[in-house]
Design an enzyme around this catalytic site. Structure first.
Site, mmCIF file in Angstrom:
data_model
loop_
_atom_site.group_PDB
_atom_site.id
_atom_site.type_symbol
_atom_site.label_atom_id
_atom_site.label_comp_id
_atom_site.label_asym_id
_atom_site.label_seq_id
_atom_site.Cartn_x
_atom_site.Cartn_y
_atom_site.Cartn_z
ATOM 1 N N ARG A 88 43.335 50.289 42.156
ATOM 2 C CA ARG A 88 43.800 48.901 42.210
ATOM 3 C C ARG A 88 45.289 48.827 42.501
ATOM 4 O O ARG A 88 45.841 47.752 42.678
ATOM 5 C CB ARG A 88 43.590 48.234 40.855
ATOM 6 N N ARG A 158 30.271 35.993 33.726
ATOM 7 C CA ARG A 158 31.440 36.749 33.269
ATOM 8 C C ARG A 158 32.575 35.820 32.854
ATOM 9 O O ARG A 158 32.845 34.831 33.521
ATOM 10 C CB ARG A 158 31.916 37.684 34.401
ATOM 11 N N ARG A 169 43.373 36.644 39.598
ATOM 12 C CA ARG A 169 42.833 37.910 40.116
ATOM 13 C C ARG A 169 43.132 38.040 41.613
ATOM 14 O O ARG A 169 43.467 39.115 42.104
ATOM 15 C CB ARG A 169 41.318 37.984 39.867
HETATM 16 P P1 AP5 Z 1 36.005 44.153 38.479
HETATM 17 O O1 AP5 Z 1 34.827 44.053 37.598
HETATM 18 O O2 AP5 Z 1 36.155 45.321 39.351
HETATM 19 O O3 AP5 Z 1 36.120 42.785 39.294
HETATM 20 P P2 AP5 Z 1 36.684 42.438 40.763
HETATM 21 O O4 AP5 Z 1 37.393 43.502 41.500
HETATM 22 O O5 AP5 Z 1 37.416 41.185 40.548
HETATM 23 O O6 AP5 Z 1 35.422 42.339 41.610
HETATM 24 P P3 AP5 Z 1 34.111 41.580 41.238
HETATM 25 O O7 AP5 Z 1 33.269 42.454 40.358
HETATM 26 O O8 AP5 Z 1 34.441 40.211 40.739
HETATM 27 O O9 AP5 Z 1 33.463 41.389 42.663
HETATM 28 P P4 AP5 Z 1 32.639 42.393 43.563
HETATM 29 O O10 AP5 Z 1 33.495 42.792 44.722
HETATM 30 O O11 AP5 Z 1 32.018 43.492 42.763
HETATM 31 O O12 AP5 Z 1 31.533 41.390 44.109
HETATM 32 P P5 AP5 Z 1 29.968 41.251 43.749
HETATM 33 O O13 AP5 Z 1 29.198 42.299 44.480
HETATM 34 O O14 AP5 Z 1 29.747 41.106 42.285
HETATM 35 O O15 AP5 Z 1 37.348 44.065 37.587
HETATM 36 C C1 AP5 Z 1 37.486 43.055 36.612
HETATM 37 C C2 AP5 Z 1 38.836 43.190 35.923
HETATM 38 O O16 AP5 Z 1 38.921 44.460 35.259
HETATM 39 C C3 AP5 Z 1 40.085 43.139 36.824
HETATM 40 O O17 AP5 Z 1 40.476 41.821 37.089
HETATM 41 C C4 AP5 Z 1 41.092 43.899 35.967
HETATM 42 O O18 AP5 Z 1 41.580 43.083 34.931
HETATM 43 C C5 AP5 Z 1 40.250 44.990 35.333
HETATM 44 N N1 AP5 Z 1 40.210 46.225 36.149
HETATM 45 C C6 AP5 Z 1 39.119 46.717 36.810
HETATM 46 N N2 AP5 Z 1 39.446 47.856 37.449
HETATM 47 C C7 AP5 Z 1 40.751 48.090 37.171
HETATM 48 C C8 AP5 Z 1 41.664 49.105 37.576
HETATM 49 N N3 AP5 Z 1 41.286 50.100 38.395
HETATM 50 N N4 AP5 Z 1 42.938 49.017 37.125
HETATM 51 C C9 AP5 Z 1 43.329 48.023 36.328
HETATM 52 N N5 AP5 Z 1 42.535 47.030 35.906
HETATM 53 C C10 AP5 Z 1 41.242 47.060 36.339
HETATM 54 O O19 AP5 Z 1 29.653 39.848 44.489
HETATM 55 C C11 AP5 Z 1 30.220 38.654 44.011
HETATM 56 C C12 AP5 Z 1 29.236 37.500 44.221
HETATM 57 O O20 AP5 Z 1 29.070 37.288 45.627
HETATM 58 C C13 AP5 Z 1 27.804 37.774 43.679
HETATM 59 O O21 AP5 Z 1 27.263 36.561 43.196
HETATM 60 C C14 AP5 Z 1 27.045 38.275 44.920
HETATM 61 O O22 AP5 Z 1 25.658 37.974 44.825
HETATM 62 C C15 AP5 Z 1 27.715 37.490 46.035
HETATM 63 N N6 AP5 Z 1 27.790 38.216 47.301
HETATM 64 C C16 AP5 Z 1 28.034 39.550 47.472
HETATM 65 N N7 AP5 Z 1 28.076 39.855 48.778
HETATM 66 C C17 AP5 Z 1 27.860 38.677 49.450
HETATM 67 C C18 AP5 Z 1 27.803 38.338 50.836
HETATM 68 N N8 AP5 Z 1 27.946 39.278 51.794
HETATM 69 N N9 AP5 Z 1 27.589 37.040 51.176
HETATM 70 C C19 AP5 Z 1 27.455 36.069 50.195
HETATM 71 N N10 AP5 Z 1 27.478 36.331 48.864
HETATM 72 C C20 AP5 Z 1 27.700 37.627 48.504
HETATM 73 MG MG MG Z 2 32.139 44.114 40.750
#
Ligand code: AP5
Ligand code: MG
Length: 212
Positions: A88, A158, A169
């Site tokens: 990150r 979430r 974020r």
């Molecule tokens: P984390 O859980 O990693 O959240 P994020 O990076 O904000 O990513 P998301 O999980 O929200 O999204 P995603 O890319 O996985 O999308 P998804 O497939 O679910 O991190 C959360 C927190 O933890 C951070 O903010 C930080 O505080 C901390 N953290 C984590 N790692 C860290 C690190 N390395 N260092 C420091 N802090 C850290 O899809 C999202 C939605 O969209 C779903 O509903 C899905 O069905 C839909 N969707 C998916 N693809 C498509 C598409 N192609 N078209 C339409 N809809 C779609």
């Molecule tokens: Mg995720």
């Protein structure tokens, strides 16, 4: 031919978890630092409480804490991993390189999508509290409201998926992503895929990269 380790990069909501679930079918282990941190929060330890505050504000947890958690949950001798949500920061990219991936073959895949689309994806996401399957109320609803199609457990909204936290974020992501992309570009490891299209089509692009 050995498969590469996959470093999956992308904004909140870009589809890292959704794509990882598909890539697993190619014989990969999936590790998500977000999932590991949320599991730590569930333990209600002192560390968990500190993490909860940071995640609740959309801020990053410190690099060393996340690295320690990651190292405790992987074993590269077992096989290839998808690193979802790590790195990150540029510091984390260096840590991953020097302390985990080392000389193993690896590729960094960036899920490229306009940030404007993502708030709606995120606020409509629901995740299974049992098996972590990811749903979307608009484009991938469960068959029965609030219940996972796969394991029958309840779906969770979430806590960091509200509009205000999502904005924080996104701001953190925008601050950090360019140096990370530059890091992998310089090493010749960066591949970008279109993540604005449907997930199966994005996956086809990823599969091509992984199998080439
Ligand atoms: P984390 O859980 O990693 O959240 P994020 O990076 O904000 O990513 P998301 O999980 O929200 O999204 P995603 O890319 O996985 O999308 P998804 O497939 O679910 O991190 C959360 C927190 O933890 C951070 O903010 C930080 O505080 C901390 N953290 C984590 N790692 C860290 C690190 N390395 N260092 C420091 N802090 C850290 O899809 C999202 C939605 O969209 C779903 O509903 C899905 O069905 C839909 N969707 C998916 N693809 C498509 C598409 N192609 N078209 C339409 N809809 C779609
Ligand atoms: Mg995720």
């Amino acid at each position: 031919m050995a498969k590469p380790q996959i470093i999956l990069l992308g904004a909140p909501g870009s589809g890292k978890g959704t794509q990882a679930a598909k890539i697993v079918e190619l014989g990969y282990y999936h590790v998500s630092t977000g999932d590991l941190l949320r599991a730590e929060i569930k333990k209600a330890s002192n560390l968990g409480k500190k993490i909860q505050d940071l995640i609740g504000n959309g801020q990053l947890v410190d690099d060393q804490t996340v690295l320690d958690l990651l190292q405790a949950n992987i074993n590269l001798a077992k096989g290839e991993y998808i690193f979802d949500g790590f790195p990150r920061t540029e510091v984390q990219a260096t840590m991953l390189d020097k302390q985990i991936v080392k000389k193993a073959k690896a590729v960094a895949i960036y899920l490229d999508v306009s940030l404007d689309e993502l708030v709606s994806r995120i606020v409509n996401r629901r995740t299974c509290g049992g098996c972590n399957e990811i749903y979307n109320l608009i484009n991938k609803p469960p068959k029965k409201e609030g219940v996972c199609d796969l394991c029958g457990k309840g779906l969770v909204h979430r806590k960091d998926d509200n509009k205000e936290t999502v904005q924080n974020r996104m701001d953190v992501f925008k601050e950090q992503i360019d140096p990370i992309l530059a890091y992998y570009e310089t090493k010749g490891m960066l591949k970008k895929v279109d993540a604005s299209i449907n997930p199966d089509t994005t996956f086809k692009q990823i599969r091509k990269i992984v199998e080439s």
